[in-house]
Design an enzyme around this catalytic site. Sequence first.
Site, PDB file in Angstrom:
ATOM      1  N   ASP A  44       0.837  -1.204   0.000  1.00 37.45           N
ATOM      2  CA  ASP A  44       0.000   0.000   0.000  1.00 37.45           C
ATOM      3  C   ASP A  44       0.869   1.250   0.000  1.00 37.45           C
ATOM      4  O   ASP A  44       1.554   1.545   0.976  1.00 37.45           O
ATOM      5  CB  ASP A  44      -0.888   0.011   1.255  1.00 37.45           C
ATOM      6  N   TYR A  49       3.139   9.778  -0.565  1.00 43.01           N
ATOM      7  CA  TYR A  49       4.211   9.198   0.266  1.00 43.01           C
ATOM      8  C   TYR A  49       5.589   9.426  -0.345  1.00 43.01           C
ATOM      9  O   TYR A  49       6.605   9.227   0.320  1.00 43.01           O
ATOM     10  CB  TYR A  49       4.012   7.690   0.481  1.00 43.01           C
ATOM     11  N   LYS A  74      -2.711   5.800  -4.239  1.00 44.79           N
ATOM     12  CA  LYS A  74      -3.799   6.751  -3.933  1.00 44.79           C
ATOM     13  C   LYS A  74      -3.570   8.095  -4.634  1.00 44.79           C
ATOM     14  O   LYS A  74      -2.424   8.548  -4.752  1.00 44.79           O
ATOM     15  CB  LYS A  74      -3.883   6.998  -2.417  1.00 44.79           C
ATOM     16  N   HIS A 107      -7.388   9.540  -1.917  1.00 43.74           N
ATOM     17  CA  HIS A 107      -6.710   9.565  -0.614  1.00 43.74           C
ATOM     18  C   HIS A 107      -7.557  10.275   0.443  1.00 43.74           C
ATOM     19  O   HIS A 107      -7.488   9.958   1.625  1.00 43.74           O
ATOM     20  CB  HIS A 107      -5.341  10.250  -0.753  1.00 43.74           C
ATOM     21  N   TRP A 183      -6.320   1.710   8.135  1.00 44.97           N
ATOM     22  CA  TRP A 183      -4.962   2.283   8.162  1.00 44.97           C
ATOM     23  C   TRP A 183      -4.551   2.481   9.618  1.00 44.97           C
ATOM     24  O   TRP A 183      -5.397   2.588  10.510  1.00 44.97           O
ATOM     25  CB  TRP A 183      -4.822   3.519   7.319  1.00 44.97           C
TER      26      TRP A 183
HETATM   27  N1  LIG Z   1      -5.261   6.392   3.760  1.00 45.15           N
HETATM   28  C1  LIG Z   1      -4.656   7.104   4.685  1.00 45.15           C
HETATM   29  O1  LIG Z   1      -4.971   8.289   4.898  1.00 45.15           O
HETATM   30  C2  LIG Z   1      -3.575   6.468   5.498  1.00 45.15           C
HETATM   31  C3  LIG Z   1      -3.092   7.121   6.659  1.00 45.15           C
HETATM   32  C4  LIG Z   1      -2.085   6.495   7.387  1.00 45.15           C
HETATM   33  C5  LIG Z   1      -1.601   5.263   6.978  1.00 45.15           C
HETATM   34  N2  LIG Z   1      -2.061   4.661   5.836  1.00 45.15           N
HETATM   35  C6  LIG Z   1      -1.550   3.341   5.386  1.00 45.15           C
HETATM   36  O2  LIG Z   1      -1.622   2.430   6.489  1.00 45.15           O
HETATM   37  C7  LIG Z   1      -0.299   1.910   6.719  1.00 45.15           C
HETATM   38  C8  LIG Z   1      -0.120   1.578   8.185  1.00 45.15           C
HETATM   39  O3  LIG Z   1      -0.303   2.730   8.997  1.00 45.15           O
HETATM   40  P1  LIG Z   1       0.911   3.562   9.647  1.00 45.15           P
HETATM   41  O4  LIG Z   1       2.162   3.244   8.923  1.00 45.15           O
HETATM   42  O5  LIG Z   1       0.497   4.965   9.700  1.00 45.15           O
HETATM   43  O6  LIG Z   1       0.975   3.055  11.144  1.00 45.15           O
HETATM   44  P2  LIG Z   1       0.938   1.648  11.940  1.00 45.15           P
HETATM   45  O7  LIG Z   1       1.085   0.510  10.997  1.00 45.15           O
HETATM   46  O8  LIG Z   1      -0.230   1.704  12.859  1.00 45.15           O
HETATM   47  O9  LIG Z   1       2.217   1.783  12.856  1.00 45.15           O
HETATM   48  C9  LIG Z   1       3.521   1.815  12.350  1.00 45.15           C
HETATM   49  C10 LIG Z   1       4.458   2.013  13.537  1.00 45.15           C
HETATM   50  O10 LIG Z   1       4.463   0.842  14.367  1.00 45.15           O
HETATM   51  C11 LIG Z   1       5.788   0.332  14.489  1.00 45.15           C
HETATM   52  N3  LIG Z   1       5.668  -1.137  14.492  1.00 45.15           N
HETATM   53  C12 LIG Z   1       5.309  -1.926  13.451  1.00 45.15           C
HETATM   54  N4  LIG Z   1       5.238  -3.215  13.832  1.00 45.15           N
HETATM   55  C13 LIG Z   1       5.570  -3.256  15.137  1.00 45.15           C
HETATM   56  C14 LIG Z   1       5.671  -4.306  16.082  1.00 45.15           C
HETATM   57  N5  LIG Z   1       5.407  -5.579  15.749  1.00 45.15           N
HETATM   58  N6  LIG Z   1       6.048  -3.994  17.349  1.00 45.15           N
HETATM   59  C15 LIG Z   1       6.299  -2.695  17.693  1.00 45.15           C
HETATM   60  N7  LIG Z   1       6.235  -1.655  16.842  1.00 45.15           N
HETATM   61  C16 LIG Z   1       5.844  -1.935  15.564  1.00 45.15           C
HETATM   62  C17 LIG Z   1       6.549   0.882  13.316  1.00 45.15           C
HETATM   63  O11 LIG Z   1       7.919   1.083  13.629  1.00 45.15           O
HETATM   64  P3  LIG Z   1       9.119   0.488  12.700  1.00 45.15           P
HETATM   65  O12 LIG Z   1       8.834   0.855  11.271  1.00 45.15           O
HETATM   66  O13 LIG Z   1      10.329   1.168  13.264  1.00 45.15           O
HETATM   67  O14 LIG Z   1       9.109  -0.981  12.936  1.00 45.15           O
HETATM   68  C18 LIG Z   1       5.883   2.251  13.117  1.00 45.15           C
HETATM   69  O15 LIG Z   1       6.431   3.201  14.026  1.00 45.15           O
HETATM   70  C19 LIG Z   1       0.606   3.009   6.215  1.00 45.15           C
HETATM   71  O16 LIG Z   1       1.938   2.585   6.058  1.00 45.15           O
HETATM   72  C20 LIG Z   1      -0.081   3.404   4.944  1.00 45.15           C
HETATM   73  O17 LIG Z   1       0.179   2.478   3.921  1.00 45.15           O
HETATM   74  C21 LIG Z   1      -3.047   5.249   5.105  1.00 45.15           C
END
Ligand SMILES: NC(=O)c1ccc[n+]([C@@H]2O[C@H](COP(=O)([O-])OP(=O)(O)OC[C@H]3O[C@@H](n4cnc5c(N)ncnc54)[C@H](OP(=O)(O)O)[C@@H]3O)[C@@H](O)[C@H]2O)c1
Length: 283
Positions: A44, A49, A74, A107, A183
């Site tokens: 994704d 990004y 997106k 998005h 997300w």
């Molecule tokens: N459509 C939208 O508006 C929108 C908004 C936000 C996100 N997204 C999508 O959703 C995806 C996921 O959301 P996100 O990246 O915002 O946040 P998330 O997946 O909720 O959290 C990512 C954070 O958690 C840490 N982490 C991951 N696995 C872990 C584990 N097993 N133990 C401890 N810490 C862990 C990562 O650190 P490290 O990387 O250092 O491991 C990073 O700091 C995004 O990458 C994006 O593709 C979409």
Amino acid sequence: MEYVTLNNGARMPQLGFGVYQIPDAAECQAAVENALDVGYRLIDTAASYGNEEAVGAAVRASGIPRDEVFVTSKLWVSDMSYEGAKRGFDATLKRLGLDYLDLFLFHQPFGDIFGAWRAMEELYEQGVVRAIGVANFYPDHLANLMAFTNVTPAVDQIECNVFFQRHEDQTYLESRDVTMESWAPFAEGHNDLFHNPVLTAIGGAHGKSVAQVALRWQLQRGIVCIPKSVRRERMEQNFDVFDFVLSDDEMARIAALDEHESTFFSHHDPKTVEMICGLARNV
Ligand SMILES: NC(=O)c1ccc[n+]([C@@H]2O[C@H](COP(=O)([O-])OP(=O)(O)OC[C@H]3O[C@@H](n4cnc5c(N)ncnc54)[C@H](OP(=O)(O)O)[C@@H]3O)[C@@H](O)[C@H]2O)c1
């Protein structure tokens, strides 16, 4: 891997890999190569990004047949018009170095959503994108879009985590045959999620981490999840969530954590709208 079937019959892996906040090209390419090697088959990304080139390079370098990797991107707010969506899609595909997308999403629910959706429908009819959908649409946004368009969005990607659980929104999406994708399944660690006592206790009972419990809870609700990590050991941990089942009692204990509001911001708050649309104007 478990799959969900979208409203047009396309299959989508239920667990994928998100690449938000990995702006460095080498780091992003390495992360996606690792994720594909671990077994993820859904990536994704988004125009905003700034890492579509790196994602495309990793998909190509993996040697995995293109039809086995589900690639989502997106359209950013600055391209939310008929012409903008066509232009934005072409630019995304070019940056990815691919000849089709599996899923293309709005998005944000702002700008000329109707003009942009007409362009999305045309791209879908041309076959250059296998499914089209939206992100950050609350049910009222979605109802408005669907009332005046032909193709029902296949997916709505919305914030969902243990603190903002979206049960009513999920019910609405299911009633309209729109797949819910979450997300920030870990709320990016907000509210000290990784040390939450309820999730820690449940994880302890299964020999699983808090992160694994947070993902398993969403998978059992039928939600598509796209956790992000740049660390291979966490990618592996987050992928290892298909060999245990949360009981009804455990699901209920997690349900009690719901605070019913975003840990980030609300797309109904005019300040959020002004902030996001302001970013678009500065692009
Ligand atoms: N459509 C939208 O508006 C929108 C908004 C936000 C996100 N997204 C999508 O959703 C995806 C996921 O959301 P996100 O990246 O915002 O946040 P998330 O997946 O909720 O959290 C990512 C954070 O958690 C840490 N982490 C991951 N696995 C872990 C584990 N097993 N133990 C401890 N810490 C862990 C990562 O650190 P490290 O990387 O250092 O491991 C990073 O700091 C995004 O990458 C994006 O593709 C979409």
